[in-house]
Design an enzyme around this catalytic site. Structure first.
Site: not given
Ligand SMILES: Cc1cc2nc3c(=O)[nH]c(=O)nc-3n(C[C@H](O)[C@H](O)[C@H](O)COP(=O)(O)OP(=O)(O)OC[C@H]3O[C@@H](n4cnc5c(N)ncnc54)[C@H](O)[C@@H]3O)c2cc1C
Length: 272
Positions: A254-255
């Site tokens: 992430h991300p």
């Protein structure tokens, strides 16, 4: 490209669907993105006349809305490509071509004449630089390394370098249905992907086509920022002959854009 350079662009297309090999929802989404940039599309159009009047090009055409004329300074005609094989003297060597001029080969890229091979665009099939290079790897492997490689059942990833990119691998839904597969399908709009939101690049969607009998991936279309990169992750899974469920329980950084595969795999369900 010309639109972004500032030209007013109209695309006239003979077919009912833009990027006709793709699934309709993917084509519609890409068309929507291009229309949002100001490009006009006229589908199912038949050109009847082209004239040069007062330094302006006038293109007459018929479409669902009747007869119209598109006027502009330049006309780009995209009617396809043909192989440049007619002046090679292939007939003198007895090398066979098909009716379009493509050199006939078997899976090992051998022509009908022993000791003569044909690689790349001149042999027909999908015309990509990466396939021409893979053709070389196959011939080199067979000739020099004693392998028995073939182009049959070769997985062909590709990318249409629009913005967002349209990356594809394997079969589309319509191809898979045509071959009689029972399908599971997953979709994820890019608006669900955190990285896409952060980058302000939420146009597009991801779609995966799965063989319902064994959960193997048949193909994927990724219309997204970096779609050409993303689709190769799914291509790798296809090469490894692993089911889509392997990515369902995976941990994604992430991300990143690949994090969208989490939602994509969660969405996979039996199709009608
Ligand atoms: C506008 C455009 C954009 C493209 N974009 C992409 C892309 O983004 N990604 C991608 O993968 N593919 C793309 N392609 C396709 C890609 O360029 C081809 O698939 C690839 O170049 C094929 O490689 P090749 O070696 O088979 O043929 P070519 O690259 O065409 O090489 C053939 C060579 O043979 C030479 N030749 C022809 N006739 C003779 C003769 N009689 N004697 C001697 N030499 C001869 C030619 O001059 C040429 O140098 C694009 C093609 C076009 C036209």
């Amino acid at each position: 490209m010309f639109r972004r350079f500032g030209s007013r662009v109209t695309v006239l297309h003979t077919g009912k669907q833009f990027v006709s090999r793709e699934d309709p929802e993917i084509a519609a989404e890409l068309q929507k993105v291009l229309e949002a940039e100001g490009i006009q599309f006229v589908l199912d159009a038949r050109t009847t006349r082209v004239e040069n009047k007062n330094s302006s090009i006038m293109l007459s055409f018929e479409s669902a809305s009747g007869s119209s004329i598109a006027t502009g300074s330049h006309l780009l005609v995209a009617t396809g490509r043909r192989p440049n094989t007619d002046d090679l003297g292939l007939d003198k060597a007895g090398i066979e071509t098909d009716k379009s001029g493509f050199i006939k080969v078997n899976g090992r890229l051998e022509t009908n004449i022993r000791g003569v091979w044909a690689l790349g665009d001149c042999k027909g099939g999908p015309a990509f630089t990466h396939l021409s290079y893979n053709d070389f790897q196959i011939v080199y492997g067979n000739l020099i390394e004693g392998k028995n490689l073939t182009i049959e059942n070769r997985l062909v990833p590709y990318c249409v370098f629009t913005d967002p990119q349209l990356g594809g691998v394997g079969m589309t839904e319509k191809e898979a249905r045509g071959k009689g597969f029972k399908l599971k399908i997953g979709r994820c709009p890019m608006t669900y992907v955190a990285r896409a939101i952060e980058r302000g690049e939420t146009a597009g969607l991801m779609k995966i086509v799965v063989d319902a009998s064994n959960d193997g991936i048949l193909g994927a279309s990724i219309l997204a920022s970096e779609g050409g990169e993303l689709v190769q992750i799914l291509g790798t899974l296809m090469l490894a002959k692993q089911p889509y469920t392997l990515l369902k329980g995976a941990v994604y950084i992430h991300p990143t854009l690949a994090e969208g595969f989490f939602s994509l795999m969660e969405d996979v369900k039996l199709a009608d």
